[in-house]
Design a protein around this motif. Structure first.
Motif, short mmCIF file in Angstrom:
data_model
loop_
_atom_site.label_atom_id
_atom_site.label_comp_id
_atom_site.label_asym_id
_atom_site.label_seq_id
_atom_site.Cartn_x
_atom_site.Cartn_y
_atom_site.Cartn_z
N HIS A 159 0.97 -1.05 0.08
CA HIS A 159 -0.02 0.34 -0.24
C HIS A 159 0.95 1.21 -0.14
O HIS A 159 1.60 1.39 0.91
N VAL A 160 0.75 2.01 -0.98
CA VAL A 160 1.41 3.30 -1.15
C VAL A 160 0.68 4.33 -1.02
O VAL A 160 -0.43 4.52 -1.55
N GLU A 161 1.06 5.43 0.00
CA GLU A 161 0.22 6.64 0.23
C GLU A 161 -0.06 7.42 -1.00
O GLU A 161 0.60 7.76 -1.90
N GLY A 162 -1.20 7.44 -1.08
CA GLY A 162 -1.79 8.35 -2.34
C GLY A 162 -1.94 7.50 -3.89
O GLY A 162 -2.35 8.13 -4.78
N LEU A 163 -1.73 6.24 -3.71
CA LEU A 163 -1.59 5.37 -4.98
C LEU A 163 -2.36 4.10 -4.82
O LEU A 163 -2.64 3.80 -3.73
N PRO A 164 -2.83 3.31 -5.81
CA PRO A 164 -3.35 2.25 -5.80
C PRO A 164 -2.30 1.26 -5.38
O PRO A 164 -1.11 1.41 -5.46
N PRO A 165 -2.95 0.02 -4.68
CA PRO A 165 -2.01 -0.74 -4.07
C PRO A 165 -1.31 -1.62 -5.34
O PRO A 165 -1.70 -1.96 -6.45
N LEU A 166 0.04 -1.94 -4.65
CA LEU A 166 0.92 -2.52 -5.79
C LEU A 166 0.86 -4.40 -5.13
O LEU A 166 0.90 -4.57 -3.96
N GLY A 167 0.78 -5.23 -6.19
CA GLY A 167 0.88 -6.57 -5.80
C GLY A 167 2.05 -7.04 -6.49
O GLY A 167 2.32 -7.01 -7.81
N ASP A 168 2.48 -8.43 -6.03
CA ASP A 168 3.63 -9.13 -6.38
C ASP A 168 3.65 -10.55 -6.10
O ASP A 168 4.67 -10.79 -5.76
N SER A 169 2.44 -11.18 -6.00
CA SER A 169 2.31 -12.53 -5.52
C SER A 169 2.92 -13.55 -6.29
O SER A 169 3.06 -14.75 -5.73
N ASP A 170 3.43 -13.31 -7.79
CA ASP A 170 4.07 -14.41 -8.50
C ASP A 170 5.50 -14.59 -8.12
O ASP A 170 6.32 -15.66 -8.64
N LYS A 171 6.20 -13.63 -7.28
CA LYS A 171 7.56 -13.87 -6.84
C LYS A 171 7.78 -14.28 -5.42
O LYS A 171 6.86 -13.95 -4.58
N SER A 172 9.10 -14.94 -5.04
CA SER A 172 9.24 -15.19 -3.63
C SER A 172 10.72 -14.80 -3.64
O SER A 172 11.55 -15.10 -4.26
N TRP A 173 11.01 -14.74 -2.10
CA TRP A 173 12.40 -14.39 -1.81
C TRP A 173 12.60 -15.46 -0.64
O TRP A 173 11.85 -15.63 0.14
N PRO A 174 14.01 -16.01 -0.48
CA PRO A 174 14.35 -16.88 0.65
C PRO A 174 14.47 -16.33 1.89
O PRO A 174 14.17 -17.21 2.70
N THR A 175 14.50 -14.96 1.95
CA THR A 175 14.55 -14.61 3.33
C THR A 175 13.90 -13.33 3.52
O THR A 175 13.41 -12.56 2.42
N ARG A 176 13.39 -12.66 4.86
CA ARG A 176 12.58 -11.82 4.83
C ARG A 176 13.15 -10.42 4.45
O ARG A 176 12.70 -9.61 3.59
N GLU A 177 14.69 -10.34 4.65
CA GLU A 177 15.39 -9.29 4.32
C GLU A 177 15.08 -8.75 2.61
O GLU A 177 15.14 -7.70 2.30
N GLU A 178 15.18 -10.06 2.09
CA GLU A 178 15.30 -9.93 0.54
C GLU A 178 13.68 -9.44 0.14
O GLU A 178 13.72 -8.46 -0.69
N ALA A 179 12.98 -10.06 0.78
CA ALA A 179 11.35 -9.49 0.34
C ALA A 179 11.09 -8.05 0.63
O ALA A 179 10.18 -7.33 -0.10
N VAL A 180 11.77 -7.62 1.94
CA VAL A 180 11.64 -6.02 2.23
C VAL A 180 12.45 -5.49 1.07
O VAL A 180 11.83 -4.19 0.72
N GLN A 181 13.67 -5.62 0.68
CA GLN A 181 14.40 -4.72 -0.32
C GLN A 181 13.63 -4.92 -1.57
O GLN A 181 13.66 -3.91 -2.03
#
Length: 73
Positions: free
Chosen positions: A40-62
């Motif tokens: 959820h981005v302030e003032g913009l429509p939500p972004l989604g990226d459900s097709d990808k995954s990352w091995p660590t939490r830190e990589e997903a945050v980045q």
């Protein structure tokens, strides 16, 4: 006897990128990869990226931060 389907763990990560405040919803199953459910981005429509995954939490945050930073202003 009913078997419960494992539920994903959810975590909300706030941030600021390219001047945009955002809140990313990350999900993962125990011992599994992390995914970005929605950003959820302030003032913009939500972004989604459900097709990808990352091995660590830190990589997903980045990755969530990079998604927001890539938005043209």
């Amino acid at each position: 006897m009913e078997h419960d389907t494992p539920q994903p763990l959810e975590e909300y990560v706030p941030g600021v990128a390219n001047g945009h405040h955002y809140m990313a919803k990350l999900c993962h199953f125990a011992d599994g990869p992390w995914s970005i459910e929605v950003v959820h981005v302030e003032g913009l429509p939500p972004l989604g990226d459900s097709d990808k995954s990352w091995p660590t939490r830190e990589e997903a945050v980045q990755a969530a931060q990079a998604m927001v930073a890539a938005l043209a202003h």
